[in-house]
Scaffold this active site. Sequence first.
Site, PDB file in Angstrom:
ATOM      1  N   GLU A   1      -9.882 -11.636  17.214  1.00 19.34           N
ATOM      2  CA  GLU A   1      -9.315 -12.175  18.284  1.00 19.34           C
ATOM      3  C   GLU A   1      -9.659 -11.936  19.522  1.00 19.34           C
ATOM      4  O   GLU A   1      -9.810 -10.531  19.764  1.00 19.34           O
ATOM      5  CB  GLU A   1      -7.747 -11.974  18.183  1.00 19.34           C
ATOM      6  CG  GLU A   1      -6.735 -12.716  18.998  1.00 19.34           C
ATOM      7  CD  GLU A   1      -5.155 -12.482  18.467  1.00 19.34           C
ATOM      8  OE1 GLU A   1      -5.026 -11.751  17.698  1.00 19.34           O
ATOM      9  OE2 GLU A   1      -4.525 -12.738  19.401  1.00 19.34           O
TER      10      GLU A   1
ATOM     11  N   ARG B   1      -8.159  -1.231   5.270  1.00 19.25           N
ATOM     12  CA  ARG B   1      -8.190  -1.117   6.350  1.00 19.25           C
ATOM     13  C   ARG B   1      -9.122   0.307   6.769  1.00 19.25           C
ATOM     14  O   ARG B   1      -8.543   0.990   5.884  1.00 19.25           O
ATOM     15  CB  ARG B   1      -7.023  -1.008   7.352  1.00 19.25           C
ATOM     16  CG  ARG B   1      -6.446  -2.144   7.770  1.00 19.25           C
ATOM     17  CD  ARG B   1      -5.299  -1.882   8.638  1.00 19.25           C
ATOM     18  NE  ARG B   1      -5.542  -2.299   9.853  1.00 19.25           N
ATOM     19  CZ  ARG B   1      -5.655  -3.343  10.416  1.00 19.25           C
ATOM     20  NH1 ARG B   1      -5.231  -4.513   9.872  1.00 19.25           N
ATOM     21  NH2 ARG B   1      -6.065  -3.403  11.812  1.00 19.25           N
TER      22      ARG B   1
ATOM     23  N   LYS C   1      -5.017  -2.374  19.146  1.00 19.00           N
ATOM     24  CA  LYS C   1      -5.471  -2.807  20.558  1.00 19.00           C
ATOM     25  C   LYS C   1      -4.838  -2.496  21.444  1.00 19.00           C
ATOM     26  O   LYS C   1      -5.241  -1.975  22.841  1.00 19.00           O
ATOM     27  CB  LYS C   1      -5.993  -4.228  20.404  1.00 19.00           C
ATOM     28  CG  LYS C   1      -7.031  -4.640  19.432  1.00 19.00           C
ATOM     29  CD  LYS C   1      -7.343  -6.009  19.823  1.00 19.00           C
ATOM     30  CE  LYS C   1      -7.945  -6.827  18.652  1.00 19.00           C
ATOM     31  NZ  LYS C   1      -8.104  -7.912  18.417  1.00 19.00           N
TER      32      LYS C   1
HETATM   33  P1  ATP Z   1      -4.511  -6.596  16.233  1.00 17.90           P
HETATM   34  O1  ATP Z   1      -3.722  -6.666  15.090  1.00 17.90           O
HETATM   35  O2  ATP Z   1      -4.513  -5.176  17.018  1.00 17.90           O
HETATM   36  O3  ATP Z   1      -4.594  -7.583  17.197  1.00 17.90           O
HETATM   37  P2  ATP Z   1      -6.656  -7.129  14.247  1.00 17.90           P
HETATM   38  O4  ATP Z   1      -7.015  -5.643  13.956  1.00 17.90           O
HETATM   39  O5  ATP Z   1      -5.998  -7.958  13.635  1.00 17.90           O
HETATM   40  O6  ATP Z   1      -6.018  -6.661  15.849  1.00 17.90           O
HETATM   41  P3  ATP Z   1      -8.769  -8.716  14.946  1.00 17.90           P
HETATM   42  O7  ATP Z   1      -9.437  -8.968  16.518  1.00 17.90           O
HETATM   43  O8  ATP Z   1      -7.912  -9.913  14.577  1.00 17.90           O
HETATM   44  O9  ATP Z   1      -7.941  -7.432  15.113  1.00 17.90           O
HETATM   45  O10 ATP Z   1      -9.680  -8.584  14.036  1.00 17.90           O
HETATM   46  C1  ATP Z   1     -10.680  -8.883  13.342  1.00 17.90           C
HETATM   47  C2  ATP Z   1     -11.011  -8.557  12.183  1.00 17.90           C
HETATM   48  O11 ATP Z   1     -11.158  -7.165  11.916  1.00 17.90           O
HETATM   49  C3  ATP Z   1     -10.085  -9.061  11.031  1.00 17.90           C
HETATM   50  O12 ATP Z   1     -10.580  -9.693   9.987  1.00 17.90           O
HETATM   51  C4  ATP Z   1      -9.237  -7.639  10.670  1.00 17.90           C
HETATM   52  O13 ATP Z   1      -8.975  -7.554   9.324  1.00 17.90           O
HETATM   53  C5  ATP Z   1     -10.695  -6.723  11.008  1.00 17.90           C
HETATM   54  N1  ATP Z   1      -9.967  -5.423  11.213  1.00 17.90           N
HETATM   55  C6  ATP Z   1      -9.507  -4.955  12.111  1.00 17.90           C
HETATM   56  N2  ATP Z   1      -9.082  -3.637  11.987  1.00 17.90           N
HETATM   57  C7  ATP Z   1      -9.702  -3.212  10.848  1.00 17.90           C
HETATM   58  C8  ATP Z   1      -9.656  -1.975  10.220  1.00 17.90           C
HETATM   59  N3  ATP Z   1      -9.121  -0.683  10.945  1.00 17.90           N
HETATM   60  N4  ATP Z   1     -10.565  -1.962   9.358  1.00 17.90           N
HETATM   61  C9  ATP Z   1     -11.204  -2.663   8.799  1.00 17.90           C
HETATM   62  N5  ATP Z   1     -10.897  -4.013   9.155  1.00 17.90           N
HETATM   63  C10 ATP Z   1     -10.276  -4.402  10.725  1.00 17.90           C
HETATM   64 MG    MG Z   2      -5.565 -10.101  14.117  1.00 22.26          MG
END
Ligand code: ATP
Ligand code: MG
Length: 572
Positions: free
Chosen positions: A43, A269, A279
Amino acid sequence: MTDNEEKNTTAAAPTDFIRDIVREDLATGKYRPEEIRTRFPPEPNGYLHIGHAKAICLDFGVAKEFGGKCNLRMDDTNPGKEDREYYDSIQEDITWLGYEWDGEVKFASDYFPKMYEFAIILIKKGLAYVDDQSAEEIRATRGTPFEPGKDSPWRNRSIEENLDLFERMKNGEFPNGSKVLRAKIDMASPNINFRDPVMYRILHEEHQHTGNQWCIYPMYDWAHGLEDALEGVTHSLCTLEFEIHRPLYNWFLVPLPLQHKPRQIEFSRLNLNYTVMSKRKLLRLVQEKYVSGWDDPRMPTIRGLRRRGYTPSSIRNFVASVGITKFNGVTDVGVLENTLREELNHEAPRYMAVLHPLKVVITNYPKGQTEWLDAVNNPEKEEAGTRQIPFGREIYIEQDDFKEVPPPKYFRLTVGKEVRLRWGYFIKCNEVVKDADGKIVELRCTYDPETRGGNAPDGRKVKGTIHWVEASHSVSATVREYDRLFKVPEPDVVEDGHDFTENLNPDSLHILDDVRIEAGLAKLPAESRVQFERQGYFVTDRYDHAEEHPVFNKIVGLKDSWAKIIQKEAGK
Ligand code: ATP
Ligand code: MG
């Protein structure tokens, strides 16, 4: 070592259950290698962090290893302000990590028209309806894991009425929150996600990509599988919290005229101790100026790590070593530091730099004379060769390497004793010069001309070897020493009424502004990684370093000092 010189040192990714699934799909002929397609769907509302790096290495890595492709798709289903900054940084960071997406960058919002058509198909099949309940009413009637939800009074609207209302929703006839489109599944399902999930909500808001074209926006569960299907994604890899959403992801795909059905697979994760990764929290650190920006070398963002001196291969190797599993856990940030330390031990050339200089005058060395000594650039890597370093009458040593009153087992310099200068001579301290406040400002020493290169012909031994630089050829530099940003392993865990910022380490940055370095260090390009002998690994700052004013960031120490501190605290 700069990134351009960086060798492709990534260890072969160990296999895992996701790679096993892909391998199986190839073996059974479900897909040909060139059909394998994954996607990374950030995102664009923040900078990428080390957690994203795990997903990136997996998404892009799997595609690459099996001969397939990976899409970069901006997950912009939520309307928001145009944020070019995030959009650009995401691409730059992925490229820096060493990965390439297939074709143009994709946008979830590109599929809004298709999603709208698909929603109409569900309505026509009696699988979706317009609900006039408010968000609160919907929440209140959803039930709990132990009790079923309640049907909406609008659940049994006719298909014609639903089609009409949905079109009018799209045309902007209704205010925000007055209606939603819901899937018609089962309000008593044991999986709460099946209790008539919302597919569209009304939001009269401008979208960064589609402008004012839409005032209904799709929910993640409805949108994501369609995006995957439309892009031909074969393996849609996401984190474990989506596991319970998978049945719904699949349910939406069944009634639609899609040639291709993607498969969602979940993995755990990445969590790191001494780190926050949400974030929202990272944004607060930036906005409230606890750090200098998204790329502050203490931040767990990709660009923070980059500025700190991490190499792309160290991040990839770290992710590979953590592995892909279904179990959530917390990884010690020391593992990340160690991966880099091991790489730098082999790759980074060594130099001498004196962080806290103390002047030493070699009284029996001729004034104005300079000689050149041979120094080995990296004992771990013979091909790194040797360099010549100057020696003269005045040198700098580390303040800590001299003690007037030495503690027991002190093998460095003290009055009347000898110490070896690295790559140089034995010197002996004869006199200490102090200022009016009693502070030591200079040492007067003699050297033994017979000990050039570090050995005495009479076989006499000295236990200590210290680093140093010749004064007149040395250059002044700024060194920023960083420590962990948080002082506790779980900075996120706070009691009510407290805030995670209270867990910040107040002492995570020290700036040393008159470090004496070998002149050759000043000439290095930005983002060069070196070892300062006995001190640790350092990188020339990506932005601030210049030959006229060298600036180094400390990457990591030579040893894991935190492990020692933790052991000490645990009484080991
Ligand atoms: P937020 O929930 O803080 O908005 P997010 O972690 O969902 O953030 P995105 O930008 O949607 O952020 O993430 C993009 C991709 O990265 C998604 O597929 C998510 O699953 C993966 N991702 C995010 N954080 C992690 C993490 N800590 N470990 C592994 N994958 C991650
Ligand atoms: Mg997300």
